[in-house]
Design a protein around this motif. Structure first.
Motif, PDB file in Angstrom:
ATOM      1  N   ARG A  88      -6.809  -3.383   4.421  1.00  0.00           N
ATOM      2  CA  ARG A  88      -6.966  -1.677   4.603  1.00  0.00           C
ATOM      3  C   ARG A  88      -5.627  -1.190   4.631  1.00  0.00           C
ATOM      4  N   LEU A  89      -4.641  -2.059   4.778  1.00  0.00           N
ATOM      5  CA  LEU A  89      -3.173  -1.721   4.616  1.00  0.00           C
ATOM      6  C   LEU A  89      -2.802  -1.127   3.043  1.00  0.00           C
ATOM      7  N   GLY A  94      -4.227   5.727   4.654  1.00  0.00           N
ATOM      8  CA  GLY A  94      -3.902   5.166   5.701  1.00  0.00           C
ATOM      9  C   GLY A  94      -4.710   4.127   6.144  1.00  0.00           C
ATOM     10  N   PRO A  95      -3.874   3.390   7.098  1.00  0.00           N
ATOM     11  CA  PRO A  95      -4.689   1.903   7.559  1.00  0.00           C
ATOM     12  C   PRO A  95      -5.836   2.247   8.599  1.00  0.00           C
ATOM     13  N   VAL A 114       2.829   1.096  -0.155  1.00  0.00           N
ATOM     14  CA  VAL A 114       1.822   1.671   0.624  1.00  0.00           C
ATOM     15  C   VAL A 114       1.545   0.960   1.864  1.00  0.00           C
ATOM     16  N   ARG A 117       4.455   1.629   4.147  1.00  0.00           N
ATOM     17  CA  ARG A 117       4.082   2.882   4.919  1.00  0.00           C
ATOM     18  C   ARG A 117       3.186   2.810   5.737  1.00  0.00           C
ATOM     19  N   ASN A 118       1.939   2.029   5.786  1.00  0.00           N
ATOM     20  CA  ASN A 118       0.937   1.964   6.790  1.00  0.00           C
ATOM     21  C   ASN A 118       1.318   1.026   8.058  1.00  0.00           C
ATOM     22  N   ARG A 121       3.304   3.256  10.043  1.00  0.00           N
ATOM     23  CA  ARG A 121       2.506   4.070  10.629  1.00  0.00           C
ATOM     24  C   ARG A 121       1.613   3.242  12.094  1.00  0.00           C
TER      25      ARG A 121
END
Length: 219
Positions: A88-89, A94-95, A114, A117-118, A121
């Motif tokens: 999912r990351l 978004g995760p 990506v 960044r996730n 977050r």
């Protein structure tokens, strides 16, 4: 001789998570590592060094390969990355929830904008690393990992595993004709010539993808 450690549950994620390794009262960093068996062995010196610096380390990746870390004599715990929600990351939007906690942790992760960044977050401090040398870069995997993960210069220390293998049944050395990719295999004729020149016959080992190179070597 691994130091005693306890486990602590982190209840912040909305789903049940795996225990977080806590060494001497401190949550240790997390290293996400994908690699074949040879890559795992090459990275052991870097993992041991990270564990030394931080007082412990958790490594997530291929569960069976990471069992080698039990022999490294370092405060390292390990587990599988499969079925943890790690994929999912890679979602740009978004995760989703992960099955292991990353909030407030230092996370060494393969370089991907990506993913980084996730992870941020989710509250992680991200240390991206290149899992592979650049095309045309003439460096050993172990030295590459040493530079990427620890910032060290020059050659990495040799991996050291604390175990006593049983004496081989047929000889005093081991030959693995295959690899994770057929293009990396040495020609069967070269290996056969090596075996003929050796004073004793080898113990031949093989993995799931090595049926053809082993058959060619033995023919």
């Amino acid at each position: 001789n691994r130091p005693d450690h306890e486990v602590r549950e982190d209840a912040r994620p909305p789903r049940q998570v795996d225990p977080v390794a806590v060494f001497h009262g401190r949550i240790v960093p997390l290293l996400v590592f994908h690699g074949a068996l040879g890559d795992t062995i090459a990275a052991i010196p870097s993992m041991v060094e990270l564990a030394r610096r931080h007082g412990g380390l958790e490594v997530r990746g291929h569960a069976e390969r990471l069992r080698l870390l039990d022999l490294a004599g370092a405060p390292i715990v390990h587990g599988s990355i499969e079925s943890t929600g790690w994929h999912r990351l890679f979602l740009p939007d978004g995760p989703g929830p992960l099955e292991f906690p990353v909030a407030g942790r230092l996370v060494y992760a393969p370089a991907d904008e990506v993913v980084a960044r996730n992870l941020e977050r989710l509250g992680a401090t991200v240390r991206p690393y290149r899992p592979l040398p650049l095309a045309g870069e003439r460096t050993h995997f172990s030295d590459h990992d040493w530079r990427e993960l620890t910032g060290g210069e020059g050659r990495a220390p040799d991996p050291h595993l604390e175990f006593q293998p049983p004496p081989p049944r047929h000889g005093s050395w081991v030959l693995h004709p295959g690899s994770g990719s057929a293009r990396k295999n040495r020609p069967a004729g070269e290996l056969a010539e090596l075996a003929r020149r050796a004073p004793r016959p080898p113990v031949v080992i093989a993995g799931p993808a090595d049926e053809r190179p082993v058959a060619e070597f033995l023919s």
